[in-house]
Write a protein that holds these residues in place. Structure first.
Motif, short mmCIF file in Angstrom:
data_model
loop_
_atom_site.label_atom_id
_atom_site.label_comp_id
_atom_site.label_asym_id
_atom_site.label_seq_id
_atom_site.Cartn_x
_atom_site.Cartn_y
_atom_site.Cartn_z
N GLY A 295 57.12 38.78 17.99
CA GLY A 295 56.45 37.67 18.92
C GLY A 295 55.43 36.45 18.36
O GLY A 295 55.72 35.34 18.89
N HIS A 296 54.73 37.01 17.54
CA HIS A 296 53.39 35.94 16.97
C HIS A 296 54.46 34.97 16.05
O HIS A 296 54.20 33.77 16.02
N LEU A 297 55.57 35.39 15.35
CA LEU A 297 56.02 34.53 14.52
C LEU A 297 56.98 33.55 15.41
O LEU A 297 57.04 32.42 15.09
N ARG A 298 57.39 33.98 16.40
CA ARG A 298 58.36 33.13 17.17
C ARG A 298 57.29 32.19 17.92
O ARG A 298 57.66 30.96 17.99
N PHE A 299 56.25 32.62 18.36
CA PHE A 299 55.12 31.67 19.06
C PHE A 299 54.57 30.50 17.98
O PHE A 299 54.82 29.45 18.50
N ILE A 300 54.40 30.95 16.91
CA ILE A 300 53.99 29.90 15.85
C ILE A 300 55.03 28.92 15.64
O ILE A 300 54.85 27.64 15.55
N SER A 301 56.27 29.29 15.32
CA SER A 301 57.39 28.50 14.96
C SER A 301 57.47 27.45 16.04
O SER A 301 58.14 26.36 15.87
N SER A 302 57.55 27.96 17.34
CA SER A 302 57.87 27.38 18.58
C SER A 302 56.76 26.14 18.73
O SER A 302 56.96 24.96 19.02
N VAL A 303 55.59 26.52 18.43
CA VAL A 303 54.30 25.72 18.64
C VAL A 303 54.65 24.28 17.75
O VAL A 303 54.21 23.51 17.90
N LEU A 304 55.09 24.79 16.34
CA LEU A 304 55.32 23.43 15.70
C LEU A 304 56.25 22.57 16.27
O LEU A 304 56.30 21.42 15.94
N ARG A 305 57.56 23.08 16.73
CA ARG A 305 58.38 22.44 17.24
C ARG A 305 58.08 21.79 18.53
O ARG A 305 58.38 20.61 18.81
N VAL A 306 57.20 22.49 19.31
CA VAL A 306 56.72 21.64 20.52
C VAL A 306 55.85 20.64 19.82
O VAL A 306 55.69 19.60 20.82
N ASN A 307 54.99 20.89 19.15
CA ASN A 307 54.13 19.89 18.61
C ASN A 307 54.91 18.42 18.28
O ASN A 307 54.44 17.46 18.33
N VAL A 308 56.01 18.81 17.63
CA VAL A 308 56.80 17.65 17.07
C VAL A 308 57.40 16.94 18.23
O VAL A 308 57.22 15.54 18.54
N ALA A 309 57.79 17.36 19.52
CA ALA A 309 58.35 17.02 20.69
C ALA A 309 57.19 16.14 21.28
O ALA A 309 57.32 15.05 21.99
N LEU A 310 55.95 16.78 21.34
CA LEU A 310 54.65 15.98 22.01
C LEU A 310 54.48 14.75 21.36
O LEU A 310 54.12 13.58 21.93
N GLU A 311 54.42 14.76 19.97
CA GLU A 311 54.18 13.62 19.17
C GLU A 311 55.32 12.60 19.67
O GLU A 311 55.00 11.28 19.52
N ARG A 312 56.61 12.97 19.65
CA ARG A 312 57.30 11.90 19.94
C ARG A 312 57.39 11.36 21.35
O ARG A 312 57.26 10.08 21.59
N VAL A 313 57.05 12.29 22.05
CA VAL A 313 56.50 11.60 23.69
C VAL A 313 55.50 10.45 23.58
O VAL A 313 55.58 9.43 24.16
N GLY A 314 54.51 11.09 22.68
CA GLY A 314 53.41 10.11 22.55
C GLY A 314 53.92 8.83 21.79
O GLY A 314 53.35 7.50 22.25
N ASP A 315 54.82 8.88 20.95
CA ASP A 315 55.56 7.52 20.46
C ASP A 315 56.15 6.88 21.44
O ASP A 315 56.27 5.70 21.30
N TYR A 316 56.68 7.45 22.17
CA TYR A 316 57.59 6.71 23.18
C TYR A 316 56.49 5.93 24.26
O TYR A 316 56.85 4.98 24.59
N ALA A 317 55.35 6.60 24.40
CA ALA A 317 54.41 5.97 25.34
C ALA A 317 53.90 4.56 24.59
O ALA A 317 53.85 3.62 25.23
N VAL A 318 53.86 4.87 23.29
CA VAL A 318 53.48 3.59 22.47
C VAL A 318 54.66 2.42 22.57
O VAL A 318 54.12 1.24 22.61
N LYS A 319 55.86 2.93 22.45
CA LYS A 319 56.64 2.07 22.39
C LYS A 319 56.75 1.19 23.69
O LYS A 319 57.13 0.00 23.83
N ILE A 320 56.69 1.90 24.74
CA ILE A 320 56.73 1.29 26.22
C ILE A 320 55.37 0.34 26.13
O ILE A 320 55.64 -0.72 26.74
N SER A 321 54.35 0.72 25.79
CA SER A 321 53.02 -0.12 25.92
C SER A 321 53.21 -1.28 24.92
O SER A 321 53.08 -2.42 25.53
N ARG A 322 53.89 -1.26 23.79
CA ARG A 322 53.95 -2.38 22.73
C ARG A 322 55.07 -3.37 23.51
O ARG A 322 55.00 -4.57 23.21
N GLU A 323 56.02 -2.83 24.03
CA GLU A 323 57.09 -3.80 24.75
C GLU A 323 56.42 -4.56 25.94
O GLU A 323 56.77 -5.67 26.32
N THR A 324 55.54 -3.68 26.78
CA THR A 324 54.94 -4.17 27.80
C THR A 324 54.22 -5.63 27.60
O THR A 324 53.89 -6.54 28.21
#
Length: 352
Positions: free
Chosen positions: A78-107
């Motif tokens: 369970g702990h290994l599953r959690f850590i591996s998923s946190v790393l992938r969720v981290n990437v997903a959140l970083e990309r959402v942050g990048d999308y917010a930046v992209k929207i803002s730059r185009e705005t």
């Protein structure tokens, strides 16, 4: 509780706390980007762009915490599953942050607020994406697989909405003096909003994995084989695909001038080669956008398919196989080769 258990618990809580903070920052950044777009607030857009820097620093801290956790605790189950998923969720959140930046730059680059018809689409798509992201993050923090499944199930297909947006943007371009640069910026913005939903779905899948150990299954593709009469070649293609790759796809046939029945010679050939009876009688092609959008791949076994459709859905791939009308046996050999190559491209050499 032993010293080791206490240290493990503290380290896990530190990771959860950092991830929770990043999730809140990312959602706030996305909210600000959408508000800046709707109000054409260049100041807020610029602040959102700069705010992403603190998100990136927090993302890197989570990476370091996760790697340190693995080195210190050598986690399993369970702990290994959690850590591996946190790393992938981290990437997903970083990309959402990048999308917010992209929207803002185009705005910042827009000459004015989005036109009224486009603004309605912004409101609809952003509301859906923001809600989905919020529920996905909440489900992950709570370890709630059912909530994640619920959020994932309502994500739906956004292809029809995106196509409607694109048509409205074309109408705006034809009927107003907005600069072309604005229309291109709005397309980029809508694409970024759409991608937020994709990342939210990824977070839902990670929640299910952490809570249950279930991994995302391989994609099953919807494939349409089409020609004019739908009385032989398409039937052979679907029959071979059903027989050799039953778990890799859902196979359908159609014709834009469908025959009343399958060719008798083709029926005999199918019986002799163990393909069984056709899955369906010749069917007329429905060329509407909604009907075609349900397919991942459309395979035209003779020329003419493009003349039958007004608009190919954005996420549907049309393949045109230039096949000579030789004997049934020769055509079947070529069909087998091409169908096998297609399915192995889609699913890999282990396709079943």
């Amino acid at each position: 509780m032993s010293h080791y258990e206490e240290r493990l618990s503290l380290d896990l809580e530190a990771i959860r706390s950092e991830l929770r903070n990043v999730g809140e920052q990312v959602q706030a950044g996305l909210d600000d980007a959408i508000r800046a777009l709707q109000a054409h607030d260049r100041k807020l857009a610029s602040e959102t762009i700069l705010g992403d820097m603190s998100i990136n620093r927090a993302i890197r801290r989570i990476d370091r915490l996760c790697h340190a956790f693995v080195a210190r605790h050598l986690p399993s189950a369970g702990h290994l599953r959690f850590i591996s998923s946190v790393l992938r969720v981290n990437v997903a959140l970083e990309r959402v942050g990048d999308y917010a930046v992209k929207i803002s730059r185009e705005t910042v680059q827009l000459s004015a607020s989005p036109p009224a018809s486009v603004a309605r689409h912004v409101e609809q798509m952003s509301h859906h994406a923001q809600n989905l992201l919020s529920h996905a993050i909440e489900a992950f923090h709570e370890g709630n697989a059912e909530m994640a499944r619920g959020a994932k199930s309502v994500s739906g297909s956004r292809d029809s909405t995106f196509s409607l947006v694109f048509r409205d943007l074309l109408r705006v371009g034809e009927g107003s003096d907005r600069p072309l640069k604005d229309l291109l910026s709005l397309i980029v913005i809508f694409n970024a909003i759409e991608r937020v939903g994709d990342q939210a779905k990824n977070i839902c899948e990670e929640t299910i994995f952490v809570a249950t150990g279930e991994t995302k299954g391989p994609k099953v593709y919807d494939v349409l084989f089409v020609d004019e009469r739908n009385d032989c070649a398409t039937q052979l293609a679907a029959a071979f695909a059903h027989k050799v790759f039953p778990g890799s796809g859902r196979y359908t046939t159609a014709g834009w001038g469908a025959a009343p029945s399958v060719d008798p010679g083709c029926l005999d050939f199918m019986e002799q080669h163990g393909l069984g009876a056709p899955q369906e009688a010749p069917a007329a092609l429905d060329p509407s956008h909604a009907a075609l959008a349900r397919y991942d791949v459309i395979v035209a076994l003779e020329p003419g398919m493009r003349d039958q459709i007004k608009e190919l859905p954005f996420t549907t791939v049309l393949l045109e196989w230039d096949m000579e009308k030789t004997s049934v046996e020769e055509r079947y050999k070529e069909i087998c080769h091409r169908v096998r190559a297609l399915m192995e491209t889609l699913r890999g050499e282990g396709a079943d």
